[in-house]
Design a protein around this motif. Sequence first.
Motif, short mmCIF file in Angstrom:
data_model
loop_
_atom_site.label_atom_id
_atom_site.label_comp_id
_atom_site.label_asym_id
_atom_site.label_seq_id
_atom_site.Cartn_x
_atom_site.Cartn_y
_atom_site.Cartn_z
N PRO A 1 -24.09 4.66 -52.71
CA PRO A 1 -24.73 5.79 -53.41
C PRO A 1 -25.23 5.39 -54.80
O PRO A 1 -24.63 4.56 -55.49
CB PRO A 1 -23.59 6.82 -53.51
CG PRO A 1 -22.64 6.44 -52.43
CD PRO A 1 -22.71 4.96 -52.31
N ARG A 2 -26.33 5.98 -55.23
CA ARG A 2 -26.88 5.70 -56.56
C ARG A 2 -25.88 6.02 -57.66
O ARG A 2 -25.82 5.34 -58.68
CB ARG A 2 -28.17 6.51 -56.78
CG ARG A 2 -29.35 6.05 -55.93
CD ARG A 2 -30.57 6.93 -56.15
NE ARG A 2 -30.97 6.94 -57.55
CZ ARG A 2 -31.89 7.74 -58.06
NH1 ARG A 2 -32.48 8.64 -57.27
NH2 ARG A 2 -32.21 7.69 -59.33
N LEU A 3 -25.11 7.06 -57.44
CA LEU A 3 -24.12 7.45 -58.44
C LEU A 3 -23.10 6.34 -58.67
O LEU A 3 -22.60 6.15 -59.79
CB LEU A 3 -23.41 8.74 -58.00
CG LEU A 3 -22.46 9.39 -59.02
CD1 LEU A 3 -23.21 9.76 -60.28
CD2 LEU A 3 -21.80 10.62 -58.41
N PHE A 4 -22.79 5.61 -57.62
CA PHE A 4 -21.86 4.48 -57.74
C PHE A 4 -22.37 3.48 -58.75
O PHE A 4 -21.61 2.97 -59.60
CB PHE A 4 -21.68 3.81 -56.37
CG PHE A 4 -21.01 2.47 -56.43
CD1 PHE A 4 -19.62 2.37 -56.47
CD2 PHE A 4 -21.76 1.30 -56.45
CE1 PHE A 4 -19.00 1.12 -56.52
CE2 PHE A 4 -21.15 0.05 -56.50
CZ PHE A 4 -19.76 -0.04 -56.54
N TRP A 5 -23.65 3.14 -58.72
CA TRP A 5 -24.21 2.13 -59.62
C TRP A 5 -24.23 2.62 -61.08
O TRP A 5 -23.95 1.83 -62.00
CB TRP A 5 -25.62 1.76 -59.17
CG TRP A 5 -25.64 1.16 -57.79
CD1 TRP A 5 -26.03 1.76 -56.62
CD2 TRP A 5 -25.22 -0.16 -57.43
NE1 TRP A 5 -25.89 0.90 -55.57
CE2 TRP A 5 -25.41 -0.29 -56.03
CE3 TRP A 5 -24.71 -1.25 -58.15
CZ2 TRP A 5 -25.09 -1.46 -55.34
CZ3 TRP A 5 -24.42 -2.41 -57.47
CH2 TRP A 5 -24.60 -2.51 -56.09
N PHE A 6 -24.54 3.87 -61.28
CA PHE A 6 -24.55 4.40 -62.64
C PHE A 6 -23.12 4.42 -63.20
O PHE A 6 -22.89 4.09 -64.37
CB PHE A 6 -25.14 5.82 -62.67
CG PHE A 6 -25.57 6.27 -64.04
CD1 PHE A 6 -26.86 6.05 -64.49
CD2 PHE A 6 -24.65 6.90 -64.89
CE1 PHE A 6 -27.24 6.44 -65.77
CE2 PHE A 6 -25.03 7.29 -66.16
CZ PHE A 6 -26.33 7.07 -66.62
N TYR A 7 -22.18 4.79 -62.36
CA TYR A 7 -20.78 4.80 -62.76
C TYR A 7 -20.32 3.39 -63.12
O TYR A 7 -19.62 3.19 -64.12
CB TYR A 7 -19.94 5.38 -61.63
CG TYR A 7 -18.45 5.31 -61.85
CD1 TYR A 7 -17.83 6.03 -62.86
CD2 TYR A 7 -17.65 4.52 -61.03
CE1 TYR A 7 -16.47 5.97 -63.07
CE2 TYR A 7 -16.28 4.45 -61.22
CZ TYR A 7 -15.69 5.17 -62.24
OH TYR A 7 -14.34 5.09 -62.44
N LEU A 8 -20.72 2.42 -62.32
CA LEU A 8 -20.37 1.02 -62.61
C LEU A 8 -20.90 0.60 -63.98
O LEU A 8 -20.21 -0.11 -64.73
CB LEU A 8 -20.93 0.11 -61.51
CG LEU A 8 -20.78 -1.39 -61.72
CD1 LEU A 8 -19.33 -1.78 -61.93
CD2 LEU A 8 -21.38 -2.15 -60.53
N GLY A 9 -22.12 1.01 -64.33
CA GLY A 9 -22.67 0.68 -65.63
C GLY A 9 -21.85 1.24 -66.77
O GLY A 9 -21.62 0.56 -67.79
#
Length: 388
Positions: A208-216
Amino acid sequence: MSNKKSALWFVIFLGVVSLCADATYEGARSITGAYLGSLGASGAVVGLVAGFGELIGYGLRIAIGFLSDRTRQYWRITTLGYAINTAVVPLLALTGTWQAAAGLMIAERTGKAIRTPPRDVLLSHGAMQVGRGFGFGLHEAMDQIGAVAGPLMVATMLSWQLGYRGGFAILVIPAILGLVVLLVVQRIYPNPRDFEPVTADLDTTGLPRLFWFYLGAIALIAAGFADFPLIAFHLQQTGVESTSQIALLYALAMGVDAIAALVFGRWFDRVGLWSLIVAVALSLGFAPLVFSGSFSWAIVGMVLWGIGMGAQESIMKAVVAGIVPAQRRGSAFGIFNTGYGLAWFIGSALMGMLYDYSRGALILVSMALQLAAIPALIWVSRQVRREP
């Protein structure tokens, strides 16, 4: 036994394994910074070794995560990782150069990289039954009981005038015990996936895109968190206290870590990511305290450092387990840990260089990076609440 009660016992047994492993490698980590310094390493070298170990350890997890999901051999890979992770620690007693010690420190991080993604997948199945925040928080708390016990064992050996080698050698006891418990628990629970209902994975195109933003957002926190070997090096170089007291200071931080993991993990199940946001706001003040030159302020700083570590280790993984389907969770944990480790490496290397140049600059960079993560976490929290 009910499914929930069985899942709770599974989480506890995994916690015992991690307790023993943490007693082994955290006991060693409580003195490795000072040990490298005693062997002639500089502050930059200590920072680079600590950071490079994390880079290798976290970087390998992306491949291990994909391998775990592809083969479904979560137990076998976990066992291999724990064996390497704990077996190399007592060998530090045989080293005589900082290069040899650094090599073993990196090997220990490699073993941890191998066992962490599949272990987290196994743990996530049980956590889904007992509450994600509580499940990961309980596991982290038990982790940190070991992280307290290990440095205390090392401090005892140092107080008995047995030196660094005696401190490393005693850690063979929890290393063996942890491996025995691991072999037993996987026989009792061969299929932890049964704790979690099977759901259809309709989206097969990626995470999910949200996963990548959270990782940042988490990467900013990781980059701003000074590793303990550099803190121990600072305390040794400034002559604040003896080596055994540095180990005790680390034990204190690990004790706070354990309590914070339970408190913030349970709070996460009620309020979501706001629990992590509060923890970051509290912990960003550790740097000016631990690098102040005062042992009294360093104690307060390590309490804040422990709060940050405890909340991060419990809540960070609980969030990933909630936004990624079970079928891709090994890959997600591997990618997440790789990103976290890369940020940690960059931050650790930078902190080591800044320490040799200006401790004031080190403090400012540490606080600024963690502070920058808060708005990003607030945005992620709002997006999570909007999802069905």
